[in-house]
Design a protein around this motif. Structure first.
Motif, PDB file in Angstrom:
ATOM      1  N   UNK A 253       0.836  -1.208   0.000  1.00  0.00           N
ATOM      2  CA  UNK A 253       0.000   0.000   0.000  1.00  0.00           C
ATOM      3  C   UNK A 253       0.867   1.252   0.000  1.00  0.00           C
ATOM      4  N   UNK A 254       1.968   1.193   0.799  1.00  0.00           N
ATOM      5  CA  UNK A 254       2.869   2.349   0.841  1.00  0.00           C
ATOM      6  C   UNK A 254       3.528   2.572  -0.520  1.00  0.00           C
ATOM      7  N   UNK A 255       3.960   1.448  -1.150  1.00  0.00           N
ATOM      8  CA  UNK A 255       4.590   1.567  -2.451  1.00  0.00           C
ATOM      9  C   UNK A 255       3.611   2.106  -3.491  1.00  0.00           C
ATOM     10  N   UNK A 256       2.374   1.640  -3.435  1.00  0.00           N
ATOM     11  CA  UNK A 256       1.372   2.123  -4.390  1.00  0.00           C
ATOM     12  C   UNK A 256       1.118   3.607  -4.203  1.00  0.00           C
ATOM     13  N   UNK A 257       1.045   4.023  -2.920  1.00  0.00           N
ATOM     14  CA  UNK A 257       0.840   5.457  -2.673  1.00  0.00           C
ATOM     15  C   UNK A 257       2.040   6.265  -3.150  1.00  0.00           C
ATOM     16  N   UNK A 258       3.248   5.737  -2.904  1.00  0.00           N
ATOM     17  CA  UNK A 258       4.450   6.437  -3.356  1.00  0.00           C
ATOM     18  C   UNK A 258       4.530   6.489  -4.876  1.00  0.00           C
ATOM     19  N   UNK A 259       4.100   5.405  -5.487  1.00  0.00           N
ATOM     20  CA  UNK A 259       4.119   5.384  -6.949  1.00  0.00           C
ATOM     21  C   UNK A 259       3.148   6.416  -7.528  1.00  0.00           C
ATOM     22  N   UNK A 260       2.028   6.591  -6.881  1.00  0.00           N
ATOM     23  CA  UNK A 260       1.083   7.611  -7.348  1.00  0.00           C
ATOM     24  C   UNK A 260       1.704   9.006  -7.231  1.00  0.00           C
ATOM     25  N   UNK A 261       2.406   9.256  -6.125  1.00  0.00           N
ATOM     26  CA  UNK A 261       3.096  10.550  -5.984  1.00  0.00           C
ATOM     27  C   UNK A 261       4.202  10.701  -7.023  1.00  0.00           C
ATOM     28  N   UNK A 262       4.904   9.570  -7.276  1.00  0.00           N
ATOM     29  CA  UNK A 262       5.992   9.610  -8.242  1.00  0.00           C
ATOM     30  C   UNK A 262       5.476   9.940  -9.637  1.00  0.00           C
ATOM     31  N   UNK A 267      10.616  13.905 -10.106  1.00  0.00           N
ATOM     32  CA  UNK A 267      11.909  14.406  -9.666  1.00  0.00           C
ATOM     33  C   UNK A 267      11.899  14.701  -8.164  1.00  0.00           C
ATOM     34  N   UNK A 268      10.848  15.349  -7.710  1.00  0.00           N
ATOM     35  CA  UNK A 268      10.764  15.680  -6.287  1.00  0.00           C
ATOM     36  C   UNK A 268      10.667  14.409  -5.448  1.00  0.00           C
ATOM     37  N   UNK A 269       9.916  13.482  -5.917  1.00  0.00           N
ATOM     38  CA  UNK A 269       9.755  12.219  -5.177  1.00  0.00           C
ATOM     39  C   UNK A 269      11.072  11.445  -5.113  1.00  0.00           C
ATOM     40  N   UNK A 270      11.829  11.485  -6.229  1.00  0.00           N
ATOM     41  CA  UNK A 270      13.093  10.787  -6.259  1.00  0.00           C
ATOM     42  C   UNK A 270      14.059  11.396  -5.236  1.00  0.00           C
ATOM     43  N   UNK A 271      14.142  12.724  -5.197  1.00  0.00           N
ATOM     44  CA  UNK A 271      15.053  13.365  -4.250  1.00  0.00           C
ATOM     45  C   UNK A 271      14.630  13.081  -2.798  1.00  0.00           C
TER      46      UNK A 271
END
Length: 322
Positions: A253-262, A267-271
């Motif tokens: 679930x965390x990865x899915x949420x992070x992927x949506x932000x990504x 670029x911001x998410x990567x940093x």
């Protein structure tokens, strides 16, 4: 002198009086509650009487009555008891068991007369026949039994088998007797040395059984403990599995949420991920943000502020304590 006619008349009257007396005295008889009777007609058994009271029969010598007791008798096999003293007959009680050991066995047979006619006239000595049948039955059963059974826990079974065999023999002989009970009195070994040896064997067997029971008890205890440990391990494994599954679901679930932000701001998410990873790998490291020309940029000193925030409550608590 008396005439011949008067003599005949006197003799006839005397005979009639005698016959009437015999008829009067032999036509009635009584039976007590503890008795039973059998009627004989010209010496032949006619019927049995068991009801107490006054009864009528044809006068003697046409019919005769024989009375017998209803009580329960005891036949003592292997010993005799008179005037409070017990006399043993070891030659009669010496027997060989099925495993070829010698024992001395005696018993008591309870019996009753249930058919007076058969008891009186079917045999010359019915009690002797009963005694011989008792000896035969006991020797037969002892001869097919083991010495351990005869001396220890098998006595009840031997009694039952002797009783059944004795009853069948008495019924076959038809001597008017019914066996009501058989009680095995004593079963012993023939001398002290043999008794001592058998006692040692019995004690050793009991010790063996005790050790076996203790071993079984210990085995059951250890088995229960192992079962408990197994159940505890399985329970912990089930709990760990459930925790790992929930953790994995949370990570997904965390990865899915992070992927949506990504997908929105790659670029911001990567940093941000790089900085968070560095903070986790190097929690005590100081982080500086560099500009593209290599110079250090000014930034808000978060670390010193965190340290000040952590030490300030301690100082305030010490001050208030003083």
């Amino acid at each position: 002198m008396m005439s011949l006619k008067r003599i005949f008349i006197t003799a006839g009257l005397s005979l009639v009086i005698i016959l009437l007396g015999i008829t009067a005295f032999t036509s009635w008889y009584t039976v007590d509650e503890s008795e039973q009777a059998v009627i004989l007609t010209f010496g032949k058994v006619n019927e049995g009487i068991s009801e107490p009271g006054l009864h009528f029969k044809l006068p003697w010598p046409i019919q005769d009555v024989q009375k017998l007791s209803k009580e329960t008798f005891s036949l003592q096999f292997g010993y005799d008891q008179k005037n409070g003293e017990i006399v043993d007959f070891p030659d009669e009680t010496k027997m060989i068991t099925g495993d070829e050991n010698i024992v001395l066995a005696d018993l008591v047979v309870q019996w009753k007369i249930t058919n007076p006619g058969s008891y009186l006239y079917n045999s010359e000595d019915p009690q002797q026949i009963l005694y011989n049948a008792t000896s035969s039955s006991l020797r037969s059963i002892i001869g097919s039994s083991r010495i351990d059974d005869a001396l220890t826990s098998g006595k009840a079974q031997i009694e039952a088998e002797v009783r059944d065999l004795l009853i069948s023999l008495v019924e076959r002989y038809d001597i008017g007797i019914s066996v009501t009970a058989v009680k095995l009195q004593d079963v012993e070994l023939p001398n002290d040395d043999v008794r001592k040896a058998f006692t040692n064997v019995t004690d050793a067997r009991e010790t063996m059984n005790t050790k076996i029971n203790e071993a079984n008890k210990y085995r059951n205890q250890r088995t229960q403990e192992a079962e408990g440990e197994k159940d505890a391990i399985i329970s912990r494994a089930e709990g760990d599995r459930a925790a790992r599954i929930e953790t994995a679901r949370g990570d997904v679930a965390k990865f899915n949420a992070l992927y949506e932000e990504y997908k929105v701001s790659p670029e911001i998410t990567r940093k941000r991920l790089v900085l968070e990873t560095l903070d986790q790998v190097l929690p005590g490291a100081e982080i500086y943000i560099m500009s593209e020309d290599g110079n250090t940029m000014k930034y808000l000193p978060i670390r010193p502020l965190e340290k000040q925030t952590q030490t300030a409550p301690k100082d305030s608590q010490e001050g208030s304590g003083n």
